[in-house]
Design an enzyme around this catalytic site. Structure first.
Site, PDB file in Angstrom:
ATOM      1  CG  HIS A 312      -7.537   4.070   6.847  1.00  0.00           C
ATOM      2  ND1 HIS A 312      -7.522   5.258   7.537  1.00  0.00           N
ATOM      3  CD2 HIS A 312      -8.829   3.725   6.695  1.00  0.00           C
ATOM      4  CE1 HIS A 312      -8.764   5.596   7.814  1.00  0.00           C
ATOM      5  NE2 HIS A 312      -9.581   4.696   7.319  1.00  0.00           N
ATOM      6  CG  ASP A 370     -13.869  -0.722   2.705  1.00  0.00           C
ATOM      7  OD1 ASP A 370     -13.186   0.301   2.888  1.00  0.00           O
ATOM      8  OD2 ASP A 370     -15.084  -0.778   2.902  1.00  0.00           O
TER       9      ASP A 370
HETATM   10  C1  SDX Z   1     -12.479   3.914   3.871  1.00  0.00           C
HETATM   11  O1  SDX Z   1     -11.024   8.081   6.008  1.00  0.00           O
HETATM   12  C2  SDX Z   1     -11.714   7.134   6.501  1.00  0.00           C
HETATM   13  O2  SDX Z   1     -11.838   7.037   7.691  1.00  0.00           O
HETATM   14  C3  SDX Z   1     -12.346   6.184   5.498  1.00  0.00           C
HETATM   15  C4  SDX Z   1     -13.005   4.968   6.066  1.00  0.00           C
HETATM   16  C5  SDX Z   1     -14.212   5.322   6.877  1.00  0.00           C
HETATM   17  O3  SDX Z   1     -14.608   4.493   7.699  1.00  0.00           O
HETATM   18  O4  SDX Z   1     -14.827   6.381   6.584  1.00  0.00           O
HETATM   19  O5  SDX Z   1     -12.094   4.232   6.873  1.00  0.00           O
HETATM   20  C6  SDX Z   1     -13.489   4.044   4.957  1.00  0.00           C
HETATM   21  O6  SDX Z   1     -12.530   4.678   2.940  1.00  0.00           O
HETATM   22  C7  SDX Z   1     -11.371   2.889   3.998  1.00  0.00           C
HETATM   23  C8  SDX Z   1     -10.331   2.991   2.816  1.00  0.00           C
HETATM   24  C9  SDX Z   1     -10.945   2.245   1.649  1.00  0.00           C
HETATM   25  N1  SDX Z   1     -10.149   2.448   0.423  1.00  0.00           N
HETATM   26  C10 SDX Z   1      -9.433   1.461  -0.113  1.00  0.00           C
HETATM   27  O7  SDX Z   1      -9.287   0.338   0.396  1.00  0.00           O
HETATM   28  C11 SDX Z   1      -8.849   1.802  -1.471  1.00  0.00           C
HETATM   29  C12 SDX Z   1      -7.364   1.375  -1.524  1.00  0.00           C
HETATM   30  N2  SDX Z   1      -6.632   2.227  -0.606  1.00  0.00           N
HETATM   31  C13 SDX Z   1      -5.957   3.396  -1.182  1.00  0.00           C
HETATM   32  O8  SDX Z   1      -6.705   4.007  -2.198  1.00  0.00           O
HETATM   33  C14 SDX Z   1      -5.398   4.319  -0.103  1.00  0.00           C
HETATM   34  O9  SDX Z   1      -4.809   3.529   0.831  1.00  0.00           O
HETATM   35  C15 SDX Z   1      -6.316   5.299   0.598  1.00  0.00           C
HETATM   36  C16 SDX Z   1      -7.111   6.127  -0.364  1.00  0.00           C
HETATM   37  C17 SDX Z   1      -7.233   4.572   1.506  1.00  0.00           C
HETATM   38  C18 SDX Z   1      -5.417   6.222   1.388  1.00  0.00           C
HETATM   39  O10 SDX Z   1      -4.723   6.973   0.453  1.00  0.00           O
HETATM   40  P1  SDX Z   1      -3.491   7.837   0.904  1.00  0.00           P
HETATM   41  O11 SDX Z   1      -3.813   8.660   2.095  1.00  0.00           O
HETATM   42  O12 SDX Z   1      -2.942   8.553  -0.290  1.00  0.00           O
HETATM   43  O13 SDX Z   1      -2.507   6.707   1.342  1.00  0.00           O
HETATM   44  P2  SDX Z   1      -1.115   6.957   1.892  1.00  0.00           P
HETATM   45  O14 SDX Z   1      -0.718   8.400   1.781  1.00  0.00           O
HETATM   46  O15 SDX Z   1      -1.043   6.341   3.243  1.00  0.00           O
HETATM   47  O16 SDX Z   1      -0.223   6.122   0.845  1.00  0.00           O
HETATM   48  C19 SDX Z   1       1.096   5.897   1.182  1.00  0.00           C
HETATM   49  C20 SDX Z   1       1.691   5.223  -0.033  1.00  0.00           C
HETATM   50  C21 SDX Z   1       1.455   5.960  -1.350  1.00  0.00           C
HETATM   51  O17 SDX Z   1       2.586   5.700  -2.141  1.00  0.00           O
HETATM   52  P3  SDX Z   1       3.727   6.868  -2.256  1.00  0.00           P
HETATM   53  O18 SDX Z   1       3.031   8.093  -2.797  1.00  0.00           O
HETATM   54  O19 SDX Z   1       4.240   7.079  -0.818  1.00  0.00           O
HETATM   55  O20 SDX Z   1       4.774   6.288  -3.180  1.00  0.00           O
HETATM   56  O21 SDX Z   1       1.116   3.920  -0.200  1.00  0.00           O
HETATM   57  C22 SDX Z   1       0.541   3.813  -1.487  1.00  0.00           C
HETATM   58  C23 SDX Z   1       0.278   5.234  -1.986  1.00  0.00           C
HETATM   59  O22 SDX Z   1       0.346   5.260  -3.400  1.00  0.00           O
HETATM   60  N3  SDX Z   1      -0.701   3.084  -1.328  1.00  0.00           N
HETATM   61  C24 SDX Z   1      -0.979   1.902  -1.895  1.00  0.00           C
HETATM   62  C25 SDX Z   1      -2.258   1.561  -1.423  1.00  0.00           C
HETATM   63  N4  SDX Z   1      -2.706   2.526  -0.607  1.00  0.00           N
HETATM   64  C26 SDX Z   1      -1.745   3.471  -0.555  1.00  0.00           C
HETATM   65  N5  SDX Z   1      -0.283   1.115  -2.740  1.00  0.00           N
HETATM   66  C27 SDX Z   1      -0.896  -0.036  -3.127  1.00  0.00           C
HETATM   67  N6  SDX Z   1      -2.124  -0.443  -2.719  1.00  0.00           N
HETATM   68  C28 SDX Z   1      -2.826   0.343  -1.870  1.00  0.00           C
HETATM   69  N7  SDX Z   1      -4.029  -0.053  -1.466  1.00  0.00           N
END
Ligand code: SDX
Length: 435
Positions: A312, A370
């Site tokens: 998140h 989710d």
């Molecule tokens: C919702 O914003 C909100 O409030 C949204 C929401 C709401 O109620 O409106 O909460 C609803 O959208 C929940 C999120 C649902 N999405 C998912 O479950 C999809 C999977 N999650 C990822 O796509 C990701 O975690 C995000 C999009 C949710 C967040 O993306 P960020 O901000 O880029 O994540 P981050 O910066 O914290 O990531 C840190 C690291 C990154 O790697 P590096 O660049 O540091 O090497 O963690 C990695 C990311 O690549 N990473 C993951 C991951 N999520 C982040 N690696 C593997 N699996 C994952 N799910």
């Protein structure tokens, strides 16, 4: 909203090209203080740069507070756990819209106002027939919610508080009817009209699963679980779809068009589309034996696979909604006597392994709302394609509350971010025969 409740909290000094710029710091009631950069460009000729807005407060708001490190979520100061346990979705709608829990008479008036807007114009039903039967429900929701602008000219003057309130009530009341119609259309069954003696969520379940050929009795345990799920999804500060609604609303677009824009943004798999994507991921993993391979892929930078339902932007600890969601998941499966759902086994084992894995611990990746919602909604009888439409149903009140707050802000101005331009500098046109 009481404008400008923020208080001065000192200043920050920016040194640049032997000049110093004093920037006011403002404090709210909870959360990080902000550096007020509204005058920065005028005084320094500098923009700030924050793609994805990871460190940017886009507005002042009284509605929802999130503490990502402590896993806290408050709606108008009330914790999501308290509301999930003690409240109901329509009461939470009142809270988000008006700022306080309703007294009895207020709730009776609000319930009556919403209940008497649940039907949609009969012409709108023919709008559905323009779609293929296999159209994704979110494609239909984008279309029909936007189309409400064409039916309700009497509530699109966003400068009239009364019209804003009518439009708010219409959207909260009609979104379940439209979502149920999208489902019925996709399975070729007739639309079912709302019944006003039923509660908000009971009405939605009946419109979705009843057929004219027989009586339909709502299961109160399942209705309560879905009502709680709606509470968990109702609002979430300035997330991508809410920011979309605010940006659309800042241009003066009518509320129906703004909510349609929010629905379109929510559809993305990184946002509201994650509940559908998370269930499809669990189905693809299929069994606990396959989990290690998918964990490996999630950690592989060269592999676009992500663990859907994990991670998140704000929560760097457990999403408080995920815990409540897991409780509802068990309540629904218990009520339905589904004790050995293979997908639940995969989800719980995936969560156990991921939470022990260094990669996920270091990157603070925890299950989000989710992760368990897909299993729950599937058990309730919804097809996977309806999951994000259910998220949109619940989030409509949050979008509307944020849209209303923005319009009531005396400092409202059209949202218009700038950029860091790295393209070509001015160059002369060359005729084709000289290139
Ligand atoms: C919702 O914003 C909100 O409030 C949204 C929401 C709401 O109620 O409106 O909460 C609803 O959208 C929940 C999120 C649902 N999405 C998912 O479950 C999809 C999977 N999650 C990822 O796509 C990701 O975690 C995000 C999009 C949710 C967040 O993306 P960020 O901000 O880029 O994540 P981050 O910066 O914290 O990531 C840190 C690291 C990154 O790697 P590096 O660049 O540091 O090497 O963690 C990695 C990311 O690549 N990473 C993951 C991951 N999520 C982040 N690696 C593997 N699996 C994952 N799910």
């Amino acid at each position: 909203m009481n404008p400008n409740k923020a208080v001065a909290a000192g200043s920050a000094t920016l040194m640049y090209q032997n000049k110093s710029f004093e920037l006011p710091v403002l404090a709210g009631t909870e959360g990080p203080n902000v550096v007020d950069i509204r005058k920065l460009y005028g005084e320094s000729d500098l923009f700030t740069y924050d793609p994805g807005f990871t460190s940017t407060a886009s507005c002042e708001s009284d509605i929802t507070f999130i503490d990502g490190d402590r896993g806290i979520l408050l709606y108008r100061g009330y914790s999501i756990d308290d509301l999930a346990e003690h409240s109901n979705f329509l009461e939470v709608c009142f809270l988000l819209l008006y700022g306080n829990l309703p007294e009895k008479a207020e709730m009776q008036r609000f319930h009556k106002a919403i209940t008497h807007h649940t039907m949609v114009h009969e012409q709108l039903a023919s709008f559905f027939h323009g779609f293929r039967r296999d159209a994704h429900p979110m494609a239909i929701m984008c279309g029909v919610v936007g189309a409400l602008s064409a039916f309700y000219h009497d509530s699109t003057d966003i400068n009239d508080p009364h019209q804003r309130e009518i439009a708010s009530h219409r959207l909260i009341a009609k979104i379940p009817t439209l979502a149920a119609m999208a489902y019925k259309y996709s399975i070729g069954q007739p639309f079912v009209y709302p019944l006003n003696h039923l509660g908000y969520t009971e009405n939605f379940l009946r419109m979705t699963f009843a057929v004219p050929a027989e009586d339909y009795k709502v299961n109160p345990v399942l209705a309560k679980a879905l009502d709680t799920i709606f509470i968990l999804h109702a609002d979430h500060e300035q997330n991508a779809s809410t920011s979309t609604v605010r940006l659309a609303g800042s241009s003066g677009a009518n509320p129906f068009a703004c909510i349609a824009a929010g629905i379109a943004c929510l559809w993305g798999p990184a946002h509201g589309g994650a509940n559908e994507a998370a269930l499809r991921m669990l189905e693809e993993i299929g069994s606990v034996d396959h989990i290690p391979e998918y964990i490996r892929r999630a950690k592989d930078k060269d592999d676009p696979f992500r663990l859907m339902g994990f991670g998140h932007r704000v929560y760097k600890n457990y999403d408080p909604r995920a815990k409540a969601m897991q409780q509802q998941c068990h309540a629904v499966l218990d009520e339905l006597g589904v004790h050995d759902d293979p997908l639940l086994k995969v989800a719980m084992e995936l969560e156990r392994i991921a939470l022990q894995d260094e990669y996920f611990i270091d990157k603070k990746l925890y299950p989000n709302i989710d992760f368990y919602s897909g299993i729950t909604l599937k058990a309730l009888g919804f097809p996977t394609s309806m999951f994000t439409a259910l998220f949109a149903l619940a989030r409509t009140v949050g979008w509307i509350a944020q849209w209303k707050e923005m319009l009531e802000d005396p400092e409202l101005k059209i949202g218009r971010p700038r950029q860091l331009y790295t393209g070509a500098s001015r160059r002369d046109y060359l005729p084709l025969n000289q290139r």
